[in-house]
Design an enzyme around this catalytic site. Structure first.
Site, PDB file in Angstrom:
ATOM      1  N   ASP A  62      -0.279  -0.852  -4.811  1.00  0.00           N
ATOM      2  CA  ASP A  62      -1.565  -0.348  -5.315  1.00  0.00           C
ATOM      3  C   ASP A  62      -1.482   1.026  -5.962  1.00  0.00           C
ATOM      4  O   ASP A  62      -2.397   1.434  -6.681  1.00  0.00           O
ATOM      5  CB  ASP A  62      -2.615  -0.347  -4.200  1.00  0.00           C
ATOM      6  CG  ASP A  62      -2.308   0.648  -3.083  1.00  0.00           C
ATOM      7  OD1 ASP A  62      -1.183   1.194  -3.026  1.00  0.00           O
ATOM      8  OD2 ASP A  62      -3.207   0.870  -2.243  1.00  0.00           O
ATOM      9  N   ASN A  63      -0.444   1.776  -5.699  1.00  0.00           N
ATOM     10  CA  ASN A  63      -0.226   3.074  -6.358  1.00  0.00           C
ATOM     11  C   ASN A  63       1.195   3.521  -6.076  1.00  0.00           C
ATOM     12  O   ASN A  63       1.924   2.855  -5.349  1.00  0.00           O
ATOM     13  CB  ASN A  63      -1.232   4.140  -5.899  1.00  0.00           C
ATOM     14  CG  ASN A  63      -1.472   4.200  -4.406  1.00  0.00           C
ATOM     15  OD1 ASN A  63      -2.555   3.894  -3.921  1.00  0.00           O
ATOM     16  ND2 ASN A  63      -0.450   4.585  -3.655  1.00  0.00           N
ATOM     17  N   ASP A 110       0.819  -1.211   0.000  1.00  0.00           N
ATOM     18  CA  ASP A 110       0.000   0.000   0.000  1.00  0.00           C
ATOM     19  C   ASP A 110       0.856   1.266   0.000  1.00  0.00           C
ATOM     20  O   ASP A 110       1.613   1.498   0.954  1.00  0.00           O
ATOM     21  CB  ASP A 110      -0.866  -0.046   1.265  1.00  0.00           C
ATOM     22  CG  ASP A 110      -2.110   0.804   1.179  1.00  0.00           C
ATOM     23  OD1 ASP A 110      -2.248   1.584   0.239  1.00  0.00           O
ATOM     24  OD2 ASP A 110      -2.966   0.668   2.067  1.00  0.00           O
ATOM     25  N   ASP A 111       0.766   2.054  -1.067  1.00  0.00           N
ATOM     26  CA  ASP A 111       1.432   3.362  -1.128  1.00  0.00           C
ATOM     27  C   ASP A 111       2.951   3.265  -1.178  1.00  0.00           C
ATOM     28  O   ASP A 111       3.654   4.092  -0.593  1.00  0.00           O
ATOM     29  CB  ASP A 111       1.033   4.246   0.063  1.00  0.00           C
ATOM     30  CG  ASP A 111      -0.353   4.840  -0.077  1.00  0.00           C
ATOM     31  OD1 ASP A 111      -1.125   4.354  -0.921  1.00  0.00           O
ATOM     32  OD2 ASP A 111      -0.673   5.783   0.669  1.00  0.00           O
ATOM     33  N   CYS A 134      -5.797   3.698  -3.800  1.00  0.00           N
ATOM     34  CA  CYS A 134      -6.052   2.456  -3.049  1.00  0.00           C
ATOM     35  C   CYS A 134      -7.280   1.696  -3.533  1.00  0.00           C
ATOM     36  O   CYS A 134      -7.175   0.582  -4.052  1.00  0.00           O
ATOM     37  CB  CYS A 134      -6.217   2.777  -1.566  1.00  0.00           C
ATOM     38  SG  CYS A 134      -4.918   3.792  -0.840  1.00  0.00           S
ATOM     39  N   ARG A 154      -7.602  -1.818  -5.959  1.00  0.00           N
ATOM     40  CA  ARG A 154      -8.093  -3.084  -5.421  1.00  0.00           C
ATOM     41  C   ARG A 154      -9.282  -3.610  -6.222  1.00  0.00           C
ATOM     42  O   ARG A 154      -9.381  -4.806  -6.505  1.00  0.00           O
ATOM     43  CB  ARG A 154      -8.470  -2.910  -3.949  1.00  0.00           C
ATOM     44  CG  ARG A 154      -7.264  -2.921  -3.055  1.00  0.00           C
ATOM     45  CD  ARG A 154      -7.525  -2.371  -1.676  1.00  0.00           C
ATOM     46  NE  ARG A 154      -6.331  -2.583  -0.854  1.00  0.00           N
ATOM     47  CZ  ARG A 154      -5.198  -1.912  -0.977  1.00  0.00           C
ATOM     48  NH1 ARG A 154      -5.103  -0.959  -1.885  1.00  0.00           N
ATOM     49  NH2 ARG A 154      -4.147  -2.174  -0.218  1.00  0.00           N
ATOM     50  N   LYS A 163      -6.157  -5.894   4.030  1.00  0.00           N
ATOM     51  CA  LYS A 163      -7.044  -4.757   3.755  1.00  0.00           C
ATOM     52  C   LYS A 163      -8.023  -5.048   2.618  1.00  0.00           C
ATOM     53  O   LYS A 163      -7.629  -5.519   1.557  1.00  0.00           O
ATOM     54  CB  LYS A 163      -6.153  -3.547   3.427  1.00  0.00           C
ATOM     55  CG  LYS A 163      -6.847  -2.337   2.841  1.00  0.00           C
ATOM     56  CD  LYS A 163      -5.839  -1.226   2.630  1.00  0.00           C
ATOM     57  CE  LYS A 163      -6.391  -0.098   1.773  1.00  0.00           C
ATOM     58  NZ  LYS A 163      -5.453   1.036   1.649  1.00  0.00           N
ATOM     59  N   HIS A 218     -11.178  -2.564   1.677  1.00  0.00           N
ATOM     60  CA  HIS A 218     -11.292  -1.187   1.179  1.00  0.00           C
ATOM     61  C   HIS A 218     -12.060  -1.054  -0.139  1.00  0.00           C
ATOM     62  O   HIS A 218     -11.782  -0.171  -0.937  1.00  0.00           O
ATOM     63  CB  HIS A 218      -9.891  -0.566   1.035  1.00  0.00           C
ATOM     64  CG  HIS A 218      -9.921   0.939   1.069  1.00  0.00           C
ATOM     65  ND1 HIS A 218      -8.919   1.722   0.526  1.00  0.00           N
ATOM     66  CD2 HIS A 218     -10.841   1.801   1.570  1.00  0.00           C
ATOM     67  CE1 HIS A 218      -9.197   2.996   0.698  1.00  0.00           C
ATOM     68  NE2 HIS A 218     -10.363   3.076   1.333  1.00  0.00           N
ATOM     69  N   LYS A 263       0.984   9.168  -5.992  1.00  0.00           N
ATOM     70  CA  LYS A 263      -0.381   8.687  -5.798  1.00  0.00           C
ATOM     71  C   LYS A 263      -1.375   9.810  -6.114  1.00  0.00           C
ATOM     72  O   LYS A 263      -1.122  10.963  -5.783  1.00  0.00           O
ATOM     73  CB  LYS A 263      -0.530   8.260  -4.331  1.00  0.00           C
ATOM     74  CG  LYS A 263      -1.928   7.915  -3.875  1.00  0.00           C
ATOM     75  CD  LYS A 263      -1.910   7.574  -2.391  1.00  0.00           C
ATOM     76  CE  LYS A 263      -3.287   7.297  -1.839  1.00  0.00           C
ATOM     77  NZ  LYS A 263      -3.261   6.950  -0.406  1.00  0.00           N
ATOM     78  N   HIS A 269       1.673   2.464   3.954  1.00  0.00           N
ATOM     79  CA  HIS A 269       0.726   3.577   4.072  1.00  0.00           C
ATOM     80  C   HIS A 269       0.901   4.258   5.434  1.00  0.00           C
ATOM     81  O   HIS A 269       1.148   3.591   6.435  1.00  0.00           O
ATOM     82  CB  HIS A 269      -0.688   3.012   3.931  1.00  0.00           C
ATOM     83  CG  HIS A 269      -1.757   4.032   3.673  1.00  0.00           C
ATOM     84  ND1 HIS A 269      -2.089   5.030   4.569  1.00  0.00           N
ATOM     85  CD2 HIS A 269      -2.595   4.204   2.617  1.00  0.00           C
ATOM     86  CE1 HIS A 269      -3.075   5.760   4.082  1.00  0.00           C
ATOM     87  NE2 HIS A 269      -3.404   5.278   2.889  1.00  0.00           N
TER      88      HIS A 269
END
Length: 547
Positions: free
Chosen positions: A310-311, A19-20, A57, A61, A114, A116, A379, A206
């Site tokens: 994810d980004n 994540d991130d 995010c 997903r 996660k 989300h 992001k 993140h």
């Protein structure tokens, strides 16, 4: 392995998403962070240099799990139900998840981490994991939060936040890893002859910057040279390793950031990056325990492992246009107090070192600029810094090459297509009485044996930021600015805008983008902002409008 070929036994699938994280943070993509387990997967598998996510995010997903573009799934931007910003904000019934599709091949599906992609954070709905094909779920419904005491911690459909409160050693990254490893052992014991799909969705790295002291200590001094020199060193490693072409220039330092020689609050600034690195380090340690579970149960050789982010790296400050009360009460991505009752201190305060449970900080734009080396932006945006991700594929039984590089442009929708290809699963036209949109992806299986030609056009849109890539050409827009055009063969770092020299190509690609946007249900950003203005909106969404 030719397209469509299958191994004698359906492979297990292990899909790991973090994540991130920036393009070049991990060791096998040029970074300073110690990631021996991811490096091992890369050395014995394949790395892709031009794989893309969708810059945020929730949309990433949704796209990853369904093989559709995020707007088609009901996840236009995020999952909050504040007016049109979510395009509903719930995974709709026009899509199927990988877990649902694999039921046609009798896979058991597990999720650790996660989710989300549901707007209901506390009450189970038909958009929660157990209702979308997963047989077992442990993780969070919300998109971020304390690593020591995460909101919405859930097992199956039941809230279990109390488990973190009772356990003084609880740390969410470790919990995700350990549960994933336990699922693998449980599956082997209970269903030794059946395949599994395991989705491991970390929240690291993140924000907030939370990490163990011993992990942070490993990086003391590692970033002291500063972001300018480190960006140059990363680029050299990327070039030497063949991931980045030597003719692609390093982007300029973010114009909002000072040169390292002028940086203030050095001790705190360095500590932010050290904690960020420790978050990724801890994740890699956990991935090592998951790989150990595969090794010890004899399942490594026939498990297709995919790792990605994810980004791109996140340049947001904490808080940015949002109050601590909103973080806790409305967005549910923070706790007001620690588990032992101390107040959590929010914001990037240079007098407060990050890492502990009573802090809530982020590492900022300059370090995010390093994380995305050699690209620009972050992001939210569709320039390379926002959408380029490391992408590692490991499958001893299905991929003979070790340590190979692939430069094929691909994106998230291709993961579903690839998994369908290697498992022989059927992608349904109808599911539970609902018509299902056709999968948008193209299988990566041909690239397992060797590099191959370009796939069809790639498309993106997020908050008005948009792009289309056709072969070597990428048309991209930073909303509300004009379209820019780049030759990705000679200038992947997007330094030389060719839009003025190729107006016909810009018109043609703009038309292609608009046709895609219309087909996939993209709401023009101007319309979103009009609706938001009419409906009012919270301070959080007001801030979103300005990005």
């Amino acid at each position: 392995m030719p397209n469509g070929a299958k191994t004698p036994d359906s492979p297990n699938i292990l899909l790991i998403l973090n994540d991130d994280m920036g393009f070049s943070d991990i060791g096998c993509y040029g970074g300073e962070i110690q990631t021996p387990n991811l490096d091992r997967l890369a050395a014995n598998g394949l790395r892709y240099s031009q794989f893309y996510n969708t810059a945020r995010c929730s949309p990433s997903r949704a796209s990853l799990l369904t093989g559709l573009h995020p707007h088609q799934t009901g996840i236009g931007i995020l999952t909050y139900s504040n007016g049109p910003e979510g395009y509903a904000g719930d995974l709709n019934k026009s899509c199927v998840t990988i877990a649902e599709a694999l039921k046609s091949r009798n896979y058991t599906s597990y999720l650790s981490g996660k989710w989300h992609i549901a707007s209901s954070l506390t009450e189970p709905t038909d958009t929660w994991p157990m209702q979308r094909g997963f047989d077992h779920f442990y993780g969070t419904i919300i998109g971020a939060g304390s690593f020591y005491h995460p909101n919405t911690l859930t097992r199956g459909n039941d809230n279990i936040e109390h488990e973190a409160v009772k356990d003084p050693s609880f740390f969410y990254t470790d919990a995700i890893s350990d549960q994933a490893a336990a699922f693998i052992r449980q599956h082997k014991a209970q269903k030794p002859d059946a395949p599994f799909f395991q989705y491991v969705a970390y929240t690291a790295p993140h924000w907030p910057l939370h990490a163990h002291d011993e992990d942070i200590a490993k990086y003391k001094g590692r970033f002291d040279a500063g972001w300018d020199k480190l960006r140059e060193e990363r680029l050299k490693r990327l070039v030497d390793d063949g991931i980045i072409h030597p003719n692609w220039r390093l982007t300029d330092r973010d114009p909002t950031q000072p040169p390292w020689t002028d940086a203030e609050q050095r001790e705190w600034t360095l500590r932010c990056m050290e904690v960020y690195a420790a978050q990724i380090d801890r994740m890699d340690q956990g991935i090592g325990r998951i790989l150990k579970a595969l090794d010890e149960t004899g399942q490594m050789d026939n498990t297709l492992i995919i790792f990605l982010s994810d980004n791109g790296a996140c340049a947001e400050d904490i808080p940015e246009g949002v109050t601590a009360k909103e973080l806790v009460d409305q967005l549910m991505i923070a706790q007001a107090k620690t588990r032992d009752g101390r107040p959590v201190r929010f914001g990037n305060d240079p007098t407060l070192m990050p890492g502990a449970e009573d802090t809530y900080q982020s590492y900022g734009t300059a370090w995010a600029n390093l994380s995305n080396t050699p690209f620009r932006l972050y992001k939210h945006w569709i320039h390379e810094g926002g959408i380029a991700t490391p992408f590692i594929v490991h499958w001893p039984r299905g991929i003979s090459e070790r340590g190979g590089l692939r430069h094929n442009p691909s994106q998230l929708t291709d993961v579903m297509a690839t998994i369908l290809d290697v498992t022989g699963a059927t992608y349904p036209k109808e599911y539970n009485g609902n018509a299902i949109l056709p999968c948008e992806g193209e299988s990566l299986v041909p690239s397992f044996a060797s590099a191959y030609g370009n796939r069809g056009p790639l498309f993106w849109e997020h908050e008005g930021n948009a792009a289309v890539r056709v072969g070597k050409w990428k048309l991209v827009r930073k909303y509300p600015g004009p379209w820019e055009l780049y030759d990705m063969e000679t200038d992947r770092t997007e330094m030389n805008d060719l839009a003025a020299q190729h107006p016909d190509r810009v018109r043609e690609m703009t038309a292609q983008y608009q046709q895609w946007a219309n087909r996939c249900g993209v709401i023009p950003r101007e319309k979103i902002l009009e609706l938001m203005k009419a409906e009012g909106g919270t301070a959080f969404w007001e801030e979103e409008k300005q990005k």
